[in-house]
Design an enzyme around this catalytic site. Structure first.
Site, mmCIF file in Angstrom:
data_model
loop_
_atom_site.group_PDB
_atom_site.id
_atom_site.type_symbol
_atom_site.label_atom_id
_atom_site.label_comp_id
_atom_site.label_asym_id
_atom_site.label_seq_id
_atom_site.Cartn_x
_atom_site.Cartn_y
_atom_site.Cartn_z
ATOM 1 N N GLU A 58 14.421 -7.027 9.947
ATOM 2 C CA GLU A 58 14.221 -6.295 8.686
ATOM 3 C C GLU A 58 13.265 -5.122 8.860
ATOM 4 O O GLU A 58 12.227 -5.041 8.209
ATOM 5 C CB GLU A 58 13.626 -7.250 7.628
ATOM 6 C CG GLU A 58 14.413 -8.506 7.374
ATOM 7 C CD GLU A 58 13.629 -9.543 6.554
ATOM 8 O OE1 GLU A 58 12.399 -9.403 6.412
ATOM 9 O OE2 GLU A 58 14.260 -10.482 6.063
ATOM 10 N N CYS A 64 -8.498 13.066 -10.505
ATOM 11 C CA CYS A 64 -9.919 12.877 -10.831
ATOM 12 C C CYS A 64 -10.436 11.549 -10.322
ATOM 13 O O CYS A 64 -10.763 10.645 -11.097
ATOM 14 C CB CYS A 64 -10.103 12.978 -12.340
ATOM 15 S SG CYS A 64 -9.509 14.559 -12.930
HETATM 16 C C1 LIG Z 1 7.569 -5.210 4.175
HETATM 17 C C2 LIG Z 1 8.559 -6.147 4.737
HETATM 18 C C3 LIG Z 1 9.411 -5.739 5.778
HETATM 19 C C4 LIG Z 1 9.345 -4.390 6.407
HETATM 20 O O1 LIG Z 1 8.180 -4.180 7.134
HETATM 21 P P1 LIG Z 1 8.017 -2.866 8.032
HETATM 22 O O2 LIG Z 1 6.643 -2.958 8.538
HETATM 23 O O3 LIG Z 1 8.228 -1.697 7.139
HETATM 24 O O4 LIG Z 1 9.027 -2.938 9.117
HETATM 25 C C5 LIG Z 1 10.354 -6.647 6.224
HETATM 26 N N1 LIG Z 1 10.463 -7.883 5.690
HETATM 27 C C6 LIG Z 1 9.655 -8.312 4.690
HETATM 28 C C7 LIG Z 1 9.831 -9.675 4.157
HETATM 29 C C8 LIG Z 1 8.685 -7.460 4.181
HETATM 30 O O5 LIG Z 1 7.876 -7.892 3.209
#
Ligand SMILES: *Cc1c(COP(=O)(O)O)cnc(C)c1O
Length: 421
Positions: A275, A346
């Site tokens: 992911e 601000c």
């Molecule tokens: C934020 C997140 C990602 C992505 O993380 P990166 O550092 O942008 O690669 C993937 N999986 C989950 C569950 C996340 O919370």
């Protein structure tokens, strides 16, 4: 590598001069490079090529529909963390069976939305969530494919606000309790266990914490299989870091990350999901801002920009560094001078950089914040009633505004003054 380079002294996004975009949409604006997004996605698919895999783009890093359509058309899956992101993925044409749903606080409405619309898997983060999902799926007469997000208790060695894999973090189920929770998942109606999920943090600059976590996942896979669970997918989360400076920082390459995944998990015969967010979108975007004033302080000069903390929150929120480039390249030999680079909001926290060495700049000049594609536009707000800034996508020699700046009428019309006032 990205596609933001000087040509004839003028910073370009691919083949388009940023000055040209600025002249037509006004500053500040975000600008993304389609070629960079495409290339970064391909790095991951190539790195995982020897294994069955799906690269699910973490929408939370950059959620514009045009970007999602671009990546979705390349075959990317999507990692969503809210019903809103689920709707975005679907609106961009990504089929449900390529969407994974992460997050610690999914509501029953969000579960319903994804179950009815189609979902590859829910990454479940707690027992109460497991029970809620079982109920919702049963009510709908559907089956929810699930992975449990386990918390492997490893130190990701990243910024404390974006580390997620230690036992004190709110994320996932402690790995020691995983067998017990998987047993409950198997007993509950409406659920089908398909795998294990882990995500230990963001902006990791070493492979070792990943490797430690993945080894624990390999062991857990064996344990759970021995207990009769059908573990066929491993979702390894995102988190691979990017270079935010062009000097010495060198985070691991996707190719090495892929090789490490094969080494630690390849023998299990699982489909691998990852992911990534930041590594795909981060260096695919810049924020272009104009200089409103150069102000002399007692012992320093302030560069007051038309972009502020509400447009790019990372510096004020995490103390994050973004390289800042003059859009018009300084001639060779130009003497640099230090500026405190700030926005008009601000708050003293509305500061992008202190003592940053830049060529002499004047009112009306343009600067570009590099590495602003991830966690930039998505975190923006309208604090100080500053309209959300436009997003522009460049591909080769053409560009399009992919989110327009709202008009003040649109902004004011969202508020309602009750009749009784
Ligand atoms: C934020 C997140 C990602 C992505 O993380 P990166 O550092 O942008 O690669 C993937 N999986 C989950 C569950 C996340 O919370």
């Amino acid at each position: 590598m990205d596609h933001f380079l000087y040509r004839n002294g003028s910073l370009h996004a691919e083949d388009v001069a940023l000055t040209e975009i600025a002249a037509s949409v006004g500053t500040p604006f975000y600008c993304y490079s389609a070629a960079t997004l495409t290339r970064h996605y391909a790095l991951f698919t190539e790195a995982l090529n020897p294994l069955p895999h799906l690269v699910c783009f973490a929408i939370k890093s950059l959620s514009n529909l045009a970007v999602l359509k671009l990546l979705g058309d390349l075959g990317a899956g999507m990692d969503v963390v809210s019903g809103g992101e689920y709707r975005r993925a679907r609106a961009a044409g990504v089929p449900g069976d390529r969407i994974v749903f992460s997050g610690v606080g999914k509501t029953r409405d969000e579960m319903r939305l994804a179950l009815q619309g189609g979902i590859r898997q829910f990454n479940v983060e707690s027992e109460p969530e497991l029970r809620a999902l079982s109920q919702v799926a049963t009510e709908l007469g559907l089956t929810a494919p699930i992975a449990l997000r386990v918390n492997p208790d490893v130190d990701a060695r990243t910024h404390e606000k974006i580390a997620t894999g230690k036992k004190e973090n709110k994320f996932g189920i402690p790995i020691s309790r995983a067998p017990q929770v998987y047993a409950e998942a198997a007993r509950l109606p409406g659920l089908q266990v398909v795998g294990i999920d882990v995500h230990i943090g963001s902006q990791l600059t070493e492979l070792e914490p990943f490797e430690q976590a993945f080894q624990k996942i390999a062991d857990l896979t064996q344990t759970l299989r021995a207990q009769g669970h059908d573990i066929r997918r491993l979702d390894l989360g995102g988190g691979l870091g990017i270079p935010y400076t062009r000097s010495n920082e060198a985070p691991p390459l996707p190719l090495d990350y892929g090789a490490m995944i094969q080494r630690t998990l390849g023998h299990l015969g699982c489909e691998i999901e990852i992911e990534p967010g930041r590594l795909i979108s981060g260096n695919a975007g810049v924020l272009v801002a104009g200089v409103i004033y150069v102000k002399q302080g007692e012992d320093r000069d302030f560069l007051i920009l038309d972009a502020a903390m509400n447009d790019l929150a990372r510096p004020s929120m995490y103390g994050a560094h973004h390289d800042i480039l003059p859009v018009t390249e300084a001639p060779p030999g130009t003497e640099m001078q230090p500026y405190d680079v700030v926005g008009p909001v601000c708050e003293t926290g509305d500061s992008f950089a202190k003592g940053r060495a830049l060529p002499p700049l004047a009112e009306g000049d343009l600067v570009a914040f590099r590495s602003a594609g991830a966690y930039g536009a998505v975190m923006a707000s309208e604090y100080n009633s500053r309209p959300l800034i436009p997003e522009v996508l460049v591909q080769g020699d053409h560009y399009a505004v992919i989110r327009a700046r709202p008009t003040f009428d649109e902004i004011l019309n969202r508020d309602t003054i009750p009749e009784w006032l």
